[in-house]
Design a protein around this motif. Structure first.
Motif, PDB file in Angstrom:
ATOM      1  N   LEU A   1      47.711  37.417  54.409  1.00  0.00           N
ATOM      2  CA  LEU A   1      47.197  37.229  56.108  1.00  0.00           C
ATOM      3  C   LEU A   1      47.644  37.813  57.229  1.00  0.00           C
ATOM      4  N   GLY A   2      49.107  36.916  57.071  1.00  0.00           N
ATOM      5  CA  GLY A   2      49.774  37.167  58.024  1.00  0.00           C
ATOM      6  C   GLY A   2      50.085  38.526  58.547  1.00  0.00           C
ATOM      7  N   MET A   3      50.274  39.242  57.637  1.00  0.00           N
ATOM      8  CA  MET A   3      50.692  41.065  57.785  1.00  0.00           C
ATOM      9  C   MET A   3      49.171  41.858  58.805  1.00  0.00           C
ATOM     10  N   VAL A   4      48.267  40.711  59.033  1.00  0.00           N
ATOM     11  CA  VAL A   4      46.914  41.301  59.919  1.00  0.00           C
ATOM     12  C   VAL A   4      46.352  40.477  60.775  1.00  0.00           C
ATOM     13  N   THR A   5      47.374  39.912  60.804  1.00  0.00           N
ATOM     14  CA  THR A   5      47.042  38.634  61.893  1.00  0.00           C
ATOM     15  C   THR A   5      47.941  38.775  63.226  1.00  0.00           C
ATOM     16  N   PRO A   6      46.859  38.776  64.804  1.00  0.00           N
ATOM     17  CA  PRO A   6      47.979  39.097  65.769  1.00  0.00           C
ATOM     18  C   PRO A   6      48.861  37.820  65.758  1.00  0.00           C
ATOM     19  N   PRO A   7      48.867  37.708  66.878  1.00  0.00           N
ATOM     20  CA  PRO A   7      50.090  38.089  67.001  1.00  0.00           C
ATOM     21  C   PRO A   7      51.399  39.541  65.887  1.00  0.00           C
ATOM     22  N   VAL A   8      51.565  38.353  65.259  1.00  0.00           N
ATOM     23  CA  VAL A   8      52.521  40.115  64.727  1.00  0.00           C
ATOM     24  C   VAL A   8      52.062  39.991  63.746  1.00  0.00           C
ATOM     25  N   GLY A   9      51.421  41.095  63.280  1.00  0.00           N
ATOM     26  CA  GLY A   9      51.003  41.724  63.050  1.00  0.00           C
ATOM     27  C   GLY A   9      51.625  42.882  61.831  1.00  0.00           C
ATOM     28  N   LEU A  10      52.249  43.263  60.671  1.00  0.00           N
ATOM     29  CA  LEU A  10      53.639  44.279  60.730  1.00  0.00           C
ATOM     30  C   LEU A  10      52.929  45.894  60.400  1.00  0.00           C
TER      31      LEU A  10
ATOM     32  N   LEU B   1      52.403  30.612  60.485  1.00  0.00           N
ATOM     33  CA  LEU B   1      52.960  30.713  59.820  1.00  0.00           C
ATOM     34  C   LEU B   1      53.232  32.624  59.409  1.00  0.00           C
ATOM     35  N   GLY B   2      52.409  32.952  58.554  1.00  0.00           N
ATOM     36  CA  GLY B   2      52.032  34.342  59.021  1.00  0.00           C
ATOM     37  C   GLY B   2      51.883  35.195  60.271  1.00  0.00           C
ATOM     38  N   SER B   3      51.149  33.997  61.303  1.00  0.00           N
ATOM     39  CA  SER B   3      50.934  35.019  62.556  1.00  0.00           C
ATOM     40  C   SER B   3      51.535  35.191  62.796  1.00  0.00           C
ATOM     41  N   PHE B   4      52.861  34.915  63.402  1.00  0.00           N
ATOM     42  CA  PHE B   4      54.236  35.434  63.585  1.00  0.00           C
ATOM     43  C   PHE B   4      55.996  35.591  62.914  1.00  0.00           C
ATOM     44  N   LEU B   5      55.838  35.787  61.735  1.00  0.00           N
ATOM     45  CA  LEU B   5      57.003  35.251  60.857  1.00  0.00           C
ATOM     46  C   LEU B   5      56.690  36.545  60.144  1.00  0.00           C
TER      47      LEU B   5
HETATM   48 NA    NA Z   1      50.964  38.104  61.868  1.00  0.00          NA
END
Ligand code: NA
Ligand code: NA
Lengths: 181, 323, 428
Positions: free
Chosen positions: C370-379, C329-333
């Motif tokens: 982690l989602g903050m730094v993973t592609p494709p959406v990593g703010l 989820l973190g990868s794009f939300l």
């Molecule tokens: Na991400």
């Protein structure tokens, strides 16, 4: 029509200045509010309403179009880096046209809501009955500029795909609009 | 045939309103309809913020939305009459009164719900708000002068100003931090909410049996959706709504009493209101109601009429209750 | 069917380089239109712009950005990093380590990961690059260090979780401290190893005599005073964390004047850059919010978690699966969107399996981080890329080793719940 392009750029510059004034006022107003509350136990009663209704929408929406011209929008460039110029132009149109349509709906909604709020003289509750309609006006103004900017970009991408720069939309977009006239 | 309705609100999971009214309503509707009417519940701002539910219900993103006058004062200014300080003493008084006015045929239904294209299925009002204070040095009304309290704005803020206190506005998630660090000296809340905001350990003094306003909310369905529902379904929703208003208000009042007793037992002080303090509070409340009505009148809204309708309905509710 | 189509369209748009906010807006609108119709979609588009831009609490973004811009233009950041370089620069990767420590320090002031990443981008990133660091190495450290702000109190994510899950916020905030320091140590360790393997990426600064190092401390006073001001404003209760953003920006404005750099140009540039950055984040949040409506209505999360519950797995297996789900989820939300969408379903399930909800909250936030730094959406990576004016791919490449290290830290937190629960256990 270079007059049209110039007008858009001038409008954007003016609205960015207004957005910056809003940001600065927000900083001063809240700091003063905190100081008055802590020091004198007499905060302003209107800070939250003024910030939420007018200053915040001004900061965000009045700079929206200019930030796009500046190429500030975030995108994944991995594939883009290996695309040719024409491919990029196609990709831009695929993204920008539906976005333009979505923002057109937002514009429609905010105009309609703003007119209703104005006609019914809608106000918030509290000791100062602040008018609600300027919030919608700010959204509408910012969205309208954004739509014109996106339209200019799209026209340019279709008319002169080889001239597409890295930003979807940058200073060159307006000149492109001029080229097609 | 089966009907599924989407219901949305902004309440955190486990919120006292959700547990006491919303979920019982959903269960009630399912059981009264023998499972033919189902409600998909989207809590916790999953499908919108509190301010947006009126518009989202009208638009049909959800069928039943959490709509409160304090979230949309510009669209439902009259309904705020139920949230004015001082009017009533219990959750049941506010909820029954508001329900009379908001349901089909009532004053607010005609003046505000119908024009907005919505119809309330049930209403909720927390027990009247009390002062929740982080300091035990406040014993009487005189000590309240200058206290900084978190209030929700509108009439709540005005009451505090009239009594020489300082209203501060902030989002609910910030109350805990602000109270523990002294940014504010306390908050206006129902006693049953103290625990859900994690303020139990911070609370050193409270008022009891006062009314510093409340929050009134109507879970409402759009008129457009309502008309598409078979009569049997409409009846189920109506019956469930009536039952929930009664059951929930009784439960709120019982929990409020229990919360009050528990806090007192834990050594929380009670701010005493002597005669002059009570008089000052009543005068403040009366002048706020008057100013509220006058301001609405000046904008061609029937403010005084709403005030009169509320008082009449409240008297009727009290008459029924005592009989 | 619709859901799969919409998710694929989102990925496709992101892949061809459509601005992230646009991509989420477009697919969100399409998804809503297909599932709930035109009127309901219009309702969402009418309310969302002001639901984001008109929210008082959201002002932390422009004002913390503005604070960073003022600090940057005061010239004191250069002093700060000259001093840091003097003190720790001699160690290989010293400035990278200093960035992680500064990230933790700034995290103690700032409650959102993005604002922290923006500030670090504006301060320590230029200093590292000037020192000769490989841009991708420097950008990676900054992006991952920004995430510390969500773990170390104050933390918006923790507060949101606490309210959603009905968990004591005070205990949650305290519980974030040691895991925050663990993650900081992980970043420092990763920097050390990376610098050991590729010394040319993280050149050490020349050695400075102790006397000079002490003498260099003086100009740093004002900047330390500013950080202390913001911290004091929050911890002494002068203002709410939201309001502290304004006080911090104002303090930075005074700092600018104090340094004799209060020119019209400096002020206007700072305001414009902060406003531009805010507008960029607004577009992403606008898109994420519209997409979030669609995502919530599909009830994907509910059916997913129900399915997991029906499998009859051991509790720790469920935990691992759910944490993997958070990485996906973190990868794009957006973080807050993830919490809002999942906590209402995940928490009851995990509670029924007997997990401590404070510990779970910290785990969820560390993982979602982690989602903050993973592609494709990593703010965070987006923000660093924008500030450093570097390609996004370079930033993602630089952050990759940190993602691996972060997973090790998460494993430690799972294996040793005491790291999280010891401090809150001391309360009361
Ligand atoms: Na991400
Ligand atoms: Na933090």
């Amino acid at each position: 029509m270079s007059a049209l392009g110039n007008l858009l750029v001038r409008l954007e510059r003016l609205s960015v200045i207004l957005g910056c004034i809003a940001l600065f006022s927000m900083m001063v107003l809240i700091t003063a509010d905190v100081a008055l509350r802590y020091g004198l136990n007499r905060p302003f009663v209107f800070t939250r309403d003024v910030v939420g209704l007018y200053l915040m929408p001004a900061v965000f929406f009045l700079v929206l179009s200019d930030s796009l011209r500046d190429g500030a929008q975030i995108r994944v460039t991995l594939l883009r880096d290996v695309m040719g110029k024409r491919m990029r132009a196609v990709a831009d149109v695929i993204g920008d046209l539906p976005a333009l349509a979505a923002f057109a709906v937002i514009l429609y909604g905010s105009v309609w809501q703003g007119i209703e709020a104005f006609a019914r003289d809608e106000v918030v509750a509290g000791s100062i009955p602040w008018r609600v309609w300027p919030s919608f006006a700010l959204v509408a103004a910012g969205t309208l500029m954004l739509i014109v900017r996106l339209a200019a970009t799209t026209v340019r991408a279709i008319a002169a795909p080889d001239a597409v720069h890295e930003g979807t939309t940058d200073a060159g977009a307006v000149e492109a609009l001029e080229v097609t006239r | 045939q089966e009907v599924t309705l989407r219901m949305g609100d902004s309440l955190p999971v486990g919120h006292v309103i959700a547990e006491t009214a919303t979920k019982p309503f959903i269960d009630r509707v399912e059981s009264l309809s023998n499972g033919t009417v189902k409600i998909d519940y989207f809590p916790a701002e999953q499908v919108g913020k509190a301010k947006d539910f009126l518009r989202l219900t009208q638009a049909g993103l959800i069928d039943i939305g959490y709509i409160g006058p304090s979230y949309v004062p510009e669209k439902m200014p009259l309904s705020a009459v139920a949230e004015l300080p001082g009017a009533s003493k219990t959750s049941c008084e506010v909820m029954r009164t508001y329900w009379r006015l908001a349901r089909e045929g009532g004053f607010l239904f005609e003046k505000e719900y119908q024009p907005n294209g919505i119809r309330p299925l049930f209403v909720v009002a927390l027990p009247p708000y009390q002062l929740i204070l982080a300091s035990d040095s406040v014993a009487s009304v005189d000590d309240l002068e200058g206290q900084k309290l978190r209030a929700a704005g509108g009439a709540q803020s005005l009451t505090l100003e009239k009594l020489g206190m300082v209203p501060v506005r902030m989002a609910p998630p910030e109350i805990y931090d602000s109270m523990s660090r002294g940014t504010v000296d306390g908050a206006l809340l129902a006693l049953i909410s103290v625990d859900s905001y994690k303020l139990t350990d911070l609370t050193k003094a409270i008022t009891t049996d006062q009314n510093f306003g409340t929050i009134a909310v109507a879970y409402s369905i759009s008129e457009r959706k309502w008309r598409t529902l078979p009569e049997a379904v409409q009846n189920v929703l109506g019956e469930a709504g009536d039952q929930v208003v009664e059951n929930a208000c009784a439960a709120f009042d019982e929990k409020e009493g229990a919360a009050s007793s528990a806090m007192k037992a834990a050594g929380v002080g009670v701010v005493s209101f002597d005669e002059s303090g009570t008089a000052a509070l009543q005068a403040a409340n009366a002048s706020i109601a008057e100013a509220w009505a006058t301001e609405l009148d000046s904008r061609d809204q029937p403010g005084h009429e709403a005030l009169a309708a509320f008082r009449t309905a409240l008297d009727a509710v009290r008459g029924t209750a005592t009989r | 069917m619709i859901t799969a189509g919409i998710l694929l369209s989102l990925l496709a748009l992101l892949a061809i380089g459509t601005p992230v906010g646009f991509a989420m807006l477009i697919t969100g609108v399409a998804g809503l239109w297909l599932t709930v119709g035109w009127q309901a979609t219009l309702g969402v588009l009418e309310t969302t712009p002001l639901a984001i831009a008109g929210t008082f609490e959201f002002l932390t973004i422009p004002l913390f950005l503005l604070m960073a811009e003022f600090v940057l233009r005061s010239g004191k950041v250069d002093d700060l990093f000259r001093v840091t370089a003097a003190w720790v620069g001699r160690v290989r990767g010293g400035l990278g380590m200093a960035t992680a420590i500064a990230g933790a320090g700034f995290g103690a002031i700032c409650g959102t990961s993005t604002a922290s990443a923006a500030t670090l981008s504006a301060t320590s990133l230029p200093a590292m690059i000037r020192q000769g660091y490989a841009p991708s190495f420097a950008a990676g450290v900054v992006a991952i260090s920004g995430t510390l702000a969500m773990l170390i109190p104050p933390s918006v994510a923790m507060i949101v979780y606490g309210l959603l899950a009905n968990v004591d916020i005070g205990r949650l905030l305290i519980a974030g401290i040691l895991p925050g320091l663990l993650v900081m140590a992980t970043i420092v360790g990763t920097v050390y190893l990376l610098a050991l393997r590729r010394p040319q990426d993280a050149p050490s600064a020349p050695s400075v005599a102790l006397r000079d190092r002490v003498r260099m401390l003086a100009p740093v006073g004002p900047i330390v005073a500013l950080f202390a001001l913001v911290t004091a404003v929050i911890y002494l209760g002068l203002a709410t964390p939201t309001e502290a953003a304004a006080v911090g920006a104002f303090g930075a404005f005074i700092l600018l004047a104090w340094c004799g750099r209060l020119t019209r140009r400096n002020v206007v540039d700072a305001l414009r850059r902060a406003a531009h950055g805010s507008a960029m984040i607004l577009v992403i949040l606008l898109g994420a919010s519209v997409f979030g409506y669609f995502f919530a209505l599909t009830q994907i999360t509910t059916s997913l978690v129900d399915g997991v519950g029906a499998l009859g797995l051991a509790p720790w297996q469920v935990l691992v699966i759910i944490l993997l789900g958070y990485i996906v989820l973190g990868s794009f939300l957006d973080q807050i969107a993830i919490l809002v969408l999942t906590v209402p379903v995940v928490v009851p399930l995990m509670q029924s399996l007997g997990f401590d909800l404070v510990w779970l909250g910290v785990l969820i936030i560390v993982t979602a981080e982690l989602g903050m730094v993973t592609p494709p959406v990593g703010l965070n990576c987006f923000i660093v890329a924008r500030y450093a004016e570097r390609p996004l791919g370079e930033v993602f490449r630089g952050v990759l080793p940190h993602i691996v290290a972060h997973l090790v830290a998460i494993a430690l937190l799972i294996a040793l719940p005491g790291i999280t629960l010891w401090l809150p256990g001391l309360m009361k």
